[in-house]
Design an enzyme around this catalytic site. Structure first.
Site, PDB file in Angstrom:
ATOM      1  N   CYS A  46       0.824  -1.198   0.000  1.00  0.00           N
ATOM      2  CA  CYS A  46       0.000   0.000   0.000  1.00  0.00           C
ATOM      3  C   CYS A  46       0.864   1.257   0.000  1.00  0.00           C
ATOM      4  O   CYS A  46       1.407   1.627  -1.023  1.00  0.00           O
ATOM      5  CB  CYS A  46      -0.999  -0.064   1.167  1.00  0.00           C
ATOM      6  SG  CYS A  46      -2.461   0.927   0.853  1.00  0.00           S
ATOM      7  N   HIS A 105      -3.594  -5.084   0.604  1.00  0.00           N
ATOM      8  CA  HIS A 105      -2.969  -5.664   1.796  1.00  0.00           C
ATOM      9  C   HIS A 105      -3.022  -7.188   1.743  1.00  0.00           C
ATOM     10  O   HIS A 105      -3.949  -7.788   2.294  1.00  0.00           O
ATOM     11  CB  HIS A 105      -3.677  -5.157   3.054  1.00  0.00           C
ATOM     12  CG  HIS A 105      -3.406  -3.722   3.345  1.00  0.00           C
ATOM     13  ND1 HIS A 105      -2.330  -3.296   4.089  1.00  0.00           N
ATOM     14  CD2 HIS A 105      -4.047  -2.603   2.959  1.00  0.00           C
ATOM     15  CE1 HIS A 105      -2.322  -1.978   4.157  1.00  0.00           C
ATOM     16  NE2 HIS A 105      -3.362  -1.525   3.478  1.00  0.00           N
ATOM     17  N   GLU A 107      -1.394  -9.290   3.366  1.00  0.00           N
ATOM     18  CA  GLU A 107      -1.234  -9.918   4.684  1.00  0.00           C
ATOM     19  C   GLU A 107      -2.574 -10.281   5.316  1.00  0.00           C
ATOM     20  O   GLU A 107      -2.655 -11.167   6.156  1.00  0.00           O
ATOM     21  CB  GLU A 107      -0.418  -9.012   5.621  1.00  0.00           C
ATOM     22  CG  GLU A 107      -1.103  -7.743   6.133  1.00  0.00           C
ATOM     23  CD  GLU A 107      -1.007  -6.545   5.190  1.00  0.00           C
ATOM     24  OE1 GLU A 107      -0.828  -6.749   3.973  1.00  0.00           O
ATOM     25  OE2 GLU A 107      -1.144  -5.398   5.680  1.00  0.00           O
TER      26      GLU A 107
HETATM   27  N1  GLN Z   1      -1.847   6.584   3.092  1.00  0.00           N
HETATM   28  C1  GLN Z   1      -1.997   5.839   1.882  1.00  0.00           C
HETATM   29  C2  GLN Z   1      -3.382   6.004   1.293  1.00  0.00           C
HETATM   30  O1  GLN Z   1      -4.306   6.323   1.994  1.00  0.00           O
HETATM   31  C3  GLN Z   1      -1.674   4.381   2.078  1.00  0.00           C
HETATM   32  C4  GLN Z   1      -2.636   3.674   2.960  1.00  0.00           C
HETATM   33  C5  GLN Z   1      -2.131   2.353   3.441  1.00  0.00           C
HETATM   34  O2  GLN Z   1      -0.948   2.087   3.393  1.00  0.00           O
HETATM   35  N2  GLN Z   1      -3.016   1.520   3.946  1.00  0.00           N
HETATM   36  O3  GLN Z   1      -3.563   5.777   0.139  1.00  0.00           O
END
Ligand code: GLN
Length: 543
Positions: free
Chosen positions: A381, A515, A517
């Site tokens: 992310c 994600h 994970e």
């Molecule tokens: N801050 C980033 C976004 O909102 C990444 C979010 C995250 O890593 N879950 O896109």
């Protein structure tokens, strides 16, 4: 017939109630039952989405886009049953629903009270959205005696009364501390905790006593006598070396047998081969790798709970012990020497999800190190977004490359996502929206390019992965990034949202907008983590 098991905790928090519930779910499953696990959280937040990860731990996201308590992650990792929106509720959610109904006039002028309106809403949550489950395990967050817990305890008391003993079982998890100076285990806190529970009308059927020491038979008898349970229902929940040993350990203590005997179910033995296999692979690895996790919330490792578990699963699949080196990304911001000092001895580097500018330059430095030194890299992310900025700045002739999350400056390769489709629906968000529940959340489809690392890892063309983010890499930079050696190897079905980037000139460099994970399980390790750990081991062999 669906039976309900209510799990409460006493004496102190952090007793591993969630893990205990998850392990019991796994044991009942191993006996052939269909289970569902739920968490009722007494705090006032509507969901944990806006809570600080260093205070509350990670936010676990379900396929259907709910931001939930991290215990739901344990439930999924132990049972493989995917949680839904309907599996986690908080006081905040209950009250906001009750108040919305009151405003709509649904209560026909009645005076709204905790009993029955709030407790009815809690009970409706417990009964909601069930099909043919044999067991529903409901964990009540917090500790008995907390003011916030009271409506929940009252609701489950009423449920116990409605369902009767044949369909409801109360398990209370407590602590039996060992007092070193006296050389004794103390049962008094457990007695008090059970008394507290009895004072709200709940008599536990089974006690799970967390302790570091063996519990002598006479102590067990004493607890049974004072707490009004049978001696066999006092289950010793001793600390174990690894969380995946918990199901077998609890089985050996008779937990699942006790639950079955409570409900008058026959004592067919569970099939524990899955858990024995995991335990063996974890306990007897063939080697070890060290993964640097460069993040901002490293002061509380629960903020990366699913991540550290997924890395362990990647290790189990490769029969490797995965050692984690937690690095605060701000520590990498001083100098290149600091970066080398922290990263020169690791087998692989991972930048996990994150929010905000603080520490982001340190993450970019870690990514540069991984790219230049050919250290396997996985960016999750935020870790993908920063990898894009690193490539654009260092190799793409865009020294001002930036994310609009950090303000209006520079060239914004990563920008606020204002529109995307979820199923057939168009979702829109703007800068002014609330912070809670307004991200792109839950499982989305992604198409993988032929010949990419990820296509090879997944062995599939179409994948579904869980998201939780507001910003997105701008697909318009596809060609510019490709010229700088970074390909977009996974895209949303309409091709508008880059979901995965890779560097084909690197042994293993992958950034994912989702994600992974959150979907890894010890018995079904996530392909990206399996590949990442294998690459880490390969690098160790080569250098
Ligand atoms: N801050 C980033 C976004 O909102 C990444 C979010 C995250 O890593 N879950 O896109």
């Amino acid at each position: 017939m669906t039976r309900f098991i209510f799990i409460t905790g006493g004496v102190v928090s952090s007793l591993g109630k969630g893990l205990g519930a998850a392990a019991l779910g796994a044991l009942l499953q191993a006996r052939g039952f269909k289970v569902r696990l739920r968490k009722l959280d007494p705090y006032l937040n509507v969901d944990p989405g806006t809570m600080s990860p260093t205070q509350h731990g990670e936010v676990f996201v379900t396929d259907d886009g709910a931001e939930t308590d991290l215990d739901l992650g344990h439930y999924e990792r132990f049972t493989g049953v995917h949680n839904k929106k309907t599996d986690n509720v908080t006081t905040g959610r209950i009250y906001s629903d009750v108040l919305a109904r009151e405003r709509r006039g649904d209560y026909l002028g009645a005076t709204i009270q905790v009993i029955p309106h709030v407790t009815d809403a809690i009970k409706a949550f417990v009964y909601n959205d069930l099909t043919d489950e044999d067991f529903v395990l409901c964990e009540i967050g917090g500790t008995v005696g907390d003011i916030e817990s009271l409506p929940f305890l009252e609701a489950i008391r009423q449920l116990g009364n409605e369902l009767g003993r044949e369909r409801a079982c109360f398990i209370h998890v407590t602590l039996i501390p060992y007092i070193k100076a006296a050389g004794e285990l103390k049962t008094k806190p457990t007695q008090h905790s059970v008394k507290e529970l009895q004072s709200v009308g709940i008599q536990p059927d089974i006690l799970m006593c967390r302790t570091e020491q063996e519990l002598p038979q006479d102590q067990r008898g004493k607890i049974a006598l004072f707490c009004n349970v049978s001696k066999d229902a006092v289950i010793l929940a001793k600390d174990v070396a690894n969380i995946y040993d918990v199901p077998v350990a609890y089985h050996e203590q008779g937990l699942d047998a006790q639950v079955c005997s409570h409900f008058g179910l026959d004592g067919k033995s569970p099939d524990l081969s899955r858990w024995n296999g995991i335990s063996d692979a974890y306990t007897n690895p063939d080697g070890e790798v060290t993964v640097a996790v460069v993040g901002k919330y490293v002061s509380l490792q629960d903020s990366y709970k699913s991540l550290s578990e997924a890395l362990t699963h990647g290790g189990i699949a490769n029969r490797l012990r995965v050692k984690l080196k937690w690095i605060d990304s701000e520590d990498l911001e001083q100098s290149d020497e600091a970066v080398a000092e922290h990263l020169s001895d690791v087998s692989a580097i991972l930048v996990p999800g994150g929010f905000g500018k603080r520490g982001s330059e340190g993450k970019i430095r870690a990514i540069a190190y991984a790219r230049e030194h050919k250290v396997p890299y996985l960016g999750i992310c935020f870790g993908m977004q920063m990898a894009v900025l690193e490539t654009a700045r260092a190799l793409g002739g865009m020294p001002e490359a930036n994310s609009s999350e950090f303000g209006p400056d520079g060239e914004q390769l990563v920008g606020l996502m204002t529109e995307w489709t979820s199923g057939n629906e168009l979702q829109t968000r703007s800068e002014e929206d609330d912070l809670g529940g307004t991200m792109r959340l839950g499982a989305y489809e992604c198409h993988l390019n032929a010949g990419s690392i990820v296509r090879d890892m997944y062995g599939d063309k179409v994948i579904f992965e869980r998201h939780r983010h507001r910003y997105e890499v701008n697909v318009a930079y596809k060609d510019a990034l490709e010229k700088a050696g970074m390909t977009m190897s996974g895209l949303s079905p309409d091709g508008s949202l880059p979901e995965i980037v890779e560097r084909p000139d690197h042994p293993w460099f992958v950034g994912v907008q989702f994600h992974p994970e959150l979907k890894s399980k010890p018995f079904e390790p996530h392909p990206l983590f399996v590949g990442f750990i294998a690459a880490a081991e390969k690098r160790d062999r080569l250098v």
